[in-house]
Design a protein around this motif. Sequence first.
Motif, short mmCIF file in Angstrom:
data_model
loop_
_atom_site.label_atom_id
_atom_site.label_comp_id
_atom_site.label_asym_id
_atom_site.label_seq_id
_atom_site.Cartn_x
_atom_site.Cartn_y
_atom_site.Cartn_z
N LYS A 23 132.67 -8.67 -37.41
CA LYS A 23 132.88 -8.58 -36.03
C LYS A 23 134.04 -9.72 -35.57
CE LYS A 23 129.57 -6.59 -32.97
NZ LYS A 23 128.41 -7.03 -32.10
N TYR A 24 134.19 -10.67 -36.43
CA TYR A 24 135.08 -11.53 -36.24
C TYR A 24 135.75 -11.85 -37.54
CZ TYR A 24 131.08 -14.32 -37.69
OH TYR A 24 130.10 -14.60 -38.66
N ASP A 51 140.95 -23.98 -24.14
CA ASP A 51 141.00 -22.39 -23.86
C ASP A 51 142.21 -22.04 -24.53
OD1 ASP A 51 143.47 -23.39 -22.69
OD2 ASP A 51 142.78 -23.53 -20.69
N GLU A 52 142.63 -20.89 -24.51
CA GLU A 52 143.93 -20.27 -25.44
C GLU A 52 145.01 -20.77 -25.45
OE1 GLU A 52 143.64 -15.88 -23.55
OE2 GLU A 52 145.38 -16.18 -24.63
N ASP A 53 145.38 -21.37 -23.96
CA ASP A 53 146.76 -21.95 -24.04
C ASP A 53 146.59 -23.39 -24.77
OD1 ASP A 53 147.38 -19.89 -22.39
OD2 ASP A 53 147.33 -21.13 -20.54
N PHE A 57 149.22 -24.26 -27.65
CA PHE A 57 149.90 -25.73 -27.54
C PHE A 57 149.75 -26.53 -28.99
CE2 PHE A 57 149.54 -30.11 -26.60
CZ PHE A 57 151.13 -30.54 -26.46
N TYR A 58 148.72 -26.65 -29.37
CA TYR A 58 148.29 -27.54 -30.57
C TYR A 58 148.83 -26.69 -32.00
CZ TYR A 58 145.33 -30.51 -27.73
OH TYR A 58 144.80 -31.40 -26.86
N PHE A 59 148.64 -25.62 -32.10
CA PHE A 59 149.15 -25.01 -33.09
C PHE A 59 150.57 -24.55 -33.24
CE2 PHE A 59 145.70 -23.32 -36.30
CZ PHE A 59 144.65 -23.94 -35.81
N GLU A 60 151.20 -24.38 -32.14
CA GLU A 60 152.33 -24.08 -32.18
C GLU A 60 153.51 -25.15 -31.90
OE1 GLU A 60 153.45 -21.30 -33.36
OE2 GLU A 60 151.77 -19.70 -32.71
N THR A 61 152.92 -26.24 -31.40
CA THR A 61 153.88 -27.34 -31.34
C THR A 61 154.22 -28.07 -32.67
OG1 THR A 61 152.99 -27.73 -29.14
CG2 THR A 61 154.27 -29.26 -29.90
N LYS A 89 147.94 -18.99 -39.12
CA LYS A 89 148.03 -17.88 -38.11
C LYS A 89 146.61 -17.19 -37.63
CE LYS A 89 152.55 -17.59 -36.83
NZ LYS A 89 152.67 -18.62 -35.87
N ARG A 90 145.96 -17.10 -38.78
CA ARG A 90 144.57 -16.57 -38.66
C ARG A 90 143.74 -17.39 -38.00
NH1 ARG A 90 143.10 -12.82 -44.10
NH2 ARG A 90 140.97 -12.84 -42.90
N LEU A 91 143.79 -18.54 -38.36
CA LEU A 91 142.71 -19.51 -37.67
C LEU A 91 143.16 -19.37 -36.15
CD1 LEU A 91 142.31 -22.48 -39.96
CD2 LEU A 91 141.36 -20.24 -40.35
N LEU A 92 144.58 -19.64 -35.67
CA LEU A 92 144.74 -19.71 -34.41
C LEU A 92 144.21 -18.36 -33.71
CD1 LEU A 92 146.32 -20.83 -32.00
CD2 LEU A 92 148.40 -19.81 -32.77
N LYS A 93 144.35 -17.33 -34.21
CA LYS A 93 143.71 -16.29 -33.81
C LYS A 93 142.46 -16.20 -33.79
CE LYS A 93 144.08 -11.09 -33.76
NZ LYS A 93 142.48 -10.98 -33.66
#
Length: 117
Positions: A23-24, A51-53, A57-61, A89-93
Amino acid sequence: MKKIIVLPLLIASIASLSFAAEKYDTKAFRTVQKLCTSCHGTPFYMAKQIDEDDWDFYFETPGKLEKIHKEKPEALANLKNSLFQKRKKRLLKFFIDNSKFSGAVNGCDANFCGTVH
Ligand code: HEC
């Protein structure tokens, strides 16, 4: 209190790693468990902290995760680990899907049982 919770969780997670309900993203779940849980608690608990933002932020900076963990050699090594690099990317998702205001409620299953760390 902590000890009472950690032991059954440990038993539940070891006893049941092989019966995943998809399911996840269970692969992301296990990767987080391997690389981050020792400090951050179970993957769902960790995901719920921000939260998602903030996850974005932490993953994309660039260099942000490394900077936060600069005094934690174990964390730095895990961030360099090819498992993390490959599945970032998978972890971020996964983190976003289960983040603070996502509303995701994860019941008891083969990987995980309960919401505490
Ligand atoms: C050795 C312990 C350790 C490991 C392993 C570790 N972290 Fe952390 N992490 C920390 C600490 C301590 C902080 C708080 C730093 C601060 O507040 O200055 C932190 C903070 C963070 C933050 C900032 C948001 C927050 O919750 O404070 C993120 C995002 C994060 N870690 C992601 C990760 C990811 C992803 C992994 C696995 C790949 C990981 N960490 C593995 C110790 C660790």
